[in-house]
Design a protein around this motif. Structure first.
Motif, PDB file in Angstrom:
ATOM      1  N   ASN A  28     -21.923  -4.869  20.080  1.00  0.00           N
ATOM      2  CA  ASN A  28     -21.098  -3.680  20.293  1.00  0.00           C
ATOM      3  C   ASN A  28     -21.797  -2.432  19.780  1.00  0.00           C
ATOM      4  O   ASN A  28     -21.820  -1.399  20.459  1.00  0.00           O
ATOM      5  CB  ASN A  28     -19.744  -3.834  19.608  1.00  0.00           C
ATOM      6  N   TRP A  32     -23.016   0.803  21.893  1.00  0.00           N
ATOM      7  CA  TRP A  32     -22.559   2.131  21.481  1.00  0.00           C
ATOM      8  C   TRP A  32     -23.756   3.048  21.222  1.00  0.00           C
ATOM      9  O   TRP A  32     -23.780   4.196  21.676  1.00  0.00           O
ATOM     10  CB  TRP A  32     -21.688   2.002  20.233  1.00  0.00           C
ATOM     11  N   TRP A  71     -16.074   0.317  18.873  1.00  0.00           N
ATOM     12  CA  TRP A  71     -17.408  -0.242  19.079  1.00  0.00           C
ATOM     13  C   TRP A  71     -18.093  -0.559  17.753  1.00  0.00           C
ATOM     14  O   TRP A  71     -19.099  -1.249  17.725  1.00  0.00           O
ATOM     15  CB  TRP A  71     -18.273   0.729  19.872  1.00  0.00           C
ATOM     16  N   LYS A 121     -18.508  -3.113  29.296  1.00  0.00           N
ATOM     17  CA  LYS A 121     -17.601  -1.972  29.501  1.00  0.00           C
ATOM     18  C   LYS A 121     -16.630  -1.783  28.342  1.00  0.00           C
ATOM     19  O   LYS A 121     -16.147  -0.682  28.112  1.00  0.00           O
ATOM     20  CB  LYS A 121     -16.798  -2.143  30.797  1.00  0.00           C
ATOM     21  N   LYS A 122     -16.320  -2.866  27.647  1.00  0.00           N
ATOM     22  CA  LYS A 122     -15.396  -2.818  26.518  1.00  0.00           C
ATOM     23  C   LYS A 122     -16.035  -3.549  25.349  1.00  0.00           C
ATOM     24  O   LYS A 122     -16.857  -4.443  25.551  1.00  0.00           O
ATOM     25  CB  LYS A 122     -14.069  -3.497  26.868  1.00  0.00           C
ATOM     26  N   PRO A 123     -15.643  -3.202  24.127  1.00  0.00           N
ATOM     27  CA  PRO A 123     -16.205  -3.901  22.966  1.00  0.00           C
ATOM     28  C   PRO A 123     -15.903  -5.408  23.010  1.00  0.00           C
ATOM     29  O   PRO A 123     -14.809  -5.818  23.401  1.00  0.00           O
ATOM     30  CB  PRO A 123     -15.499  -3.256  21.770  1.00  0.00           C
ATOM     31  N   ARG A 125     -14.912  -8.819  21.414  1.00  0.00           N
ATOM     32  CA  ARG A 125     -14.072  -9.141  20.269  1.00  0.00           C
ATOM     33  C   ARG A 125     -13.717 -10.621  20.287  1.00  0.00           C
ATOM     34  O   ARG A 125     -13.134 -11.106  21.259  1.00  0.00           O
ATOM     35  CB  ARG A 125     -12.789  -8.321  20.288  1.00  0.00           C
TER      36      ARG A 125
END
Length: 134
Positions: A28, A32, A71, A121-123, A125
């Motif tokens: 992440n 970022w 992020w 596209k997204k962190p 998790r």
């Protein structure tokens, strides 16, 4: 040997509760970091005297407060939060994350970094579901 102190999820090895969250956080932060470089370079290329102030404000917003940035977060299992030492351990782990990112960048560990970054596209998790949860 599993050093897990919390026995509610006895079957969870340390690799699941620590190593996987660490690498999710590293990936992440890498994404970022790369996106910030791309954003800054786009602003730099598009800068003219009239836009300089606005672009600098946007760059500052993109960097923001790392403690509130999804992020930048490290997500350890929720059941570890009941342990007394978890805050200290969380802080120690978090302090090493940027070093891992720099190592990956310095040694070009990810061979196609731009493709990797564009696909996230997204962190990332991790979530933990234990047999005992059912």
């Amino acid at each position: 040997t599993d050093a897990t102190l919390d026995r509610r999820c006895v079957g969870m090895p340390d690799s699941f509760i620590r190593t996987i969250p660490i690498w999710c956080a590293v990936m992440n932060r890498l994404v970022w970091h790369c996106n910030n470089i791309i954003t800054k370079s786009k602003h730099h290329l598009n800068d003219d005297d009239a836009d300089t102030h606005n672009n600098n404000d946007k760059t500052k917003e993109a960097e923001g407060d790392e403690t509130l940035n999804p992020w930048m977060e490290l997500h350890l299992p929720f059941y570890l939060q009941s342990l007394n030492d978890i805050k200290e351990e969380h802080d120690k782990i978090t302090a090493t994350l940027d070093n891992h990112v720099q190592y990956l960048l310095k040694h070009s560990i990810i061979t196609n970094l731009s493709e990797f970054v564009s696909n996230i596209k997204k962190p990332l998790r991790p979530y933990w579901i234990c047999y005992e949860d059912f």
